[in-house]
Design an enzyme around this catalytic site. Structure first.
Site, PDB file in Angstrom:
ATOM      1  N   ASP A   1       0.827  -1.222   0.000  1.00  0.00           N
ATOM      2  CA  ASP A   1       0.000   0.000   0.000  1.00  0.00           C
ATOM      3  C   ASP A   1       0.853   1.260   0.000  1.00  0.00           C
ATOM      4  OD1 ASP A   1      -2.205  -1.576   0.375  1.00  0.00           O
ATOM      5  OD2 ASP A   1      -2.519  -1.036   2.474  1.00  0.00           O
TER       6      ASP A   1
ATOM      7  N   TYR B   1       5.876 -10.085   6.844  1.00  0.00           N
ATOM      8  CA  TYR B   1       5.670  -8.660   7.072  1.00  0.00           C
ATOM      9  C   TYR B   1       6.007  -8.331   8.519  1.00  0.00           C
ATOM     10  CZ  TYR B   1       3.123  -7.691   2.720  1.00  0.00           C
ATOM     11  OH  TYR B   1       2.775  -7.507   1.410  1.00  0.00           O
TER      12      TYR B   1
END
Lengths: 255, 255
Positions: free
Chosen positions: A63, A121
């Protein structure tokens, strides 16, 4: 013959690993103004080198504002160029917040996203009063203490193969929302807490919604046991807030 | 009575510790446009709070682009205000690359610069090909390997009480240029080398010229033994280049 028709004889497939600080960008994926996305920036540089349009495919569509320590991408060139030469060219033309840390030839059918077995992540959350000058771009400054024990209980319930529809920001998602979240590790550091997520794939904003929900557990706004209901309910509004992008980094992609 | 005349009865002296990323600033010291300096930014916020001009004194006058992990400064207020209240006010109004990490009342005669017994600076030098996206603002990217053994020999000759005129960028310096450089530690990390300087005080750009000279030794452009001649020659042109500001951080000030 098919190869000749499509002109891919002698073409070469490449795999590269990329580091970037996402602060200035609209995300990995190009949309409209290519200069705003990481993908667009790299494609522009590659196309300039090749003198024809080159498209790249990234393993994870990070993002806006999300960083990468080890994003992976692949691309084809019509003719083989020495990998290190390409890397040097790219790093010469890319801005200083994007760096191609390695580049090598890959098997013809290698695809960064489709072949990825696991992605890792990391979400960094600042838990004390300091603004943390040197970390400010890569850490979400919460400024509150978190109940790590409760968060670990909740993480234990979220781990595993589940339908994560409640943790997906795409409400029109038609494909399967089942993913295998192999692990959520919670590391306690001096001024921060780090959440490390390992899984075979992640839905749109899934890591940020998982992080927001776990923060709400850490702030005692939710009890760990709620996680089961959230998963079973399969509705985005059951889960917690979407944690800000700046704390999130795509660490590694495994093949 | 003298106190009454100068109006400092009930005034309070404060000591604060400050962290900043110096990238955007013209340095610690205010000159002209106060918004460009760290000192100016903090004084503007303090003066706004106090409703009269407040001056602060820093322990080290860091150059443009130099960072601080633990800069110390002091200031007087005409009336005592609770320290934590001041700190919160400042951090609310300061930009996100400056942070007051602690603030406390101090003895009336405490002076950050004059009372400092030792200052510690760290210079980070990137020694491999990576652009190092996440460290790029706080590390000097040299991109070449250094001969650490030779650098340690040279550092050994530079340590101690010497006239450091050759390592001072102010050629008109009229005051003593003798300083006690207590230690130069050379740490080897994965992608970088760190030079840690400890001394009772540093001349204008002394740390950056020492770093540049040691880098030239590490690149084998100079032999370690030259250090003695450079010190004895007392001329700036004998020493090496001035290492870029971005790699340098004022780590700590000891009292």
């Amino acid at each position: 013959m098919a190869y000749l028709i499509y002109g891919i004889i002698d073409s070469m497939n490449y795999k590269m690993m990329i580091q970037y600080e996402g602060t200035r960008y609209s995300g990995w994926q190009k949309q409209g103004n290519t200069q705003n996305s990481i993908q667009g920036r790299i494609e522009n540089a590659l196309s300039r080198m090749a003198d024809y349009p080159v498209e790249i495919h990234g393993a994870g569509r990070t993002d806006a504002g999300v960083h990468a320590y080890g994003q992976v991408a692949d691309f084809h060139l019509q003719e083989g160029i020495e990998a290190e030469e390409i890397r040097e060219y790219l790093n010469h033309y890319l801005p200083d917040d994007i760096d191609v840390i390695s580049l090598e030839t890959a098997k013809e059918r290698f695809h960064s996203r489709l072949n990825a077995k696991e992605k890792v992540y990391c979400c960094r959350i600042g838990t004390d009063a300091y603004k943390q000058v040197f970390e400010r771009k890569c850490r979400y400054h919460l400024g509150q203490k978190l109940d790590v024990k409760a968060m670990r209980l909740a993480a234990g319930l979220l781990k595993g193969k589940h339908d994560f529809r409640s943790f997906c920001a795409n409400r029109q998602m038609k494909k399967s929302t089942v993913r295998n979240l192999r692990d959520i590790e919670i590391q306690v550091e001096e001024h921060e807490i780090r959440l490390i997520f390992r899984g075979d794939g992640f839905l749109y904003q899934m890591v940020r919604i998982l992080t927001g929900t776990l923060i709400e557990v850490g702030l005692k706004k939710r009890v760990p046991e709620e996680m089961t209901n959230i998963l079973e309910g399969r509705q985005r509004q059951l889960a917690g807030f979407t944690a800000p992008a700046q704390g999130l980094t795509l660490m590694q992609v495994m093949y």
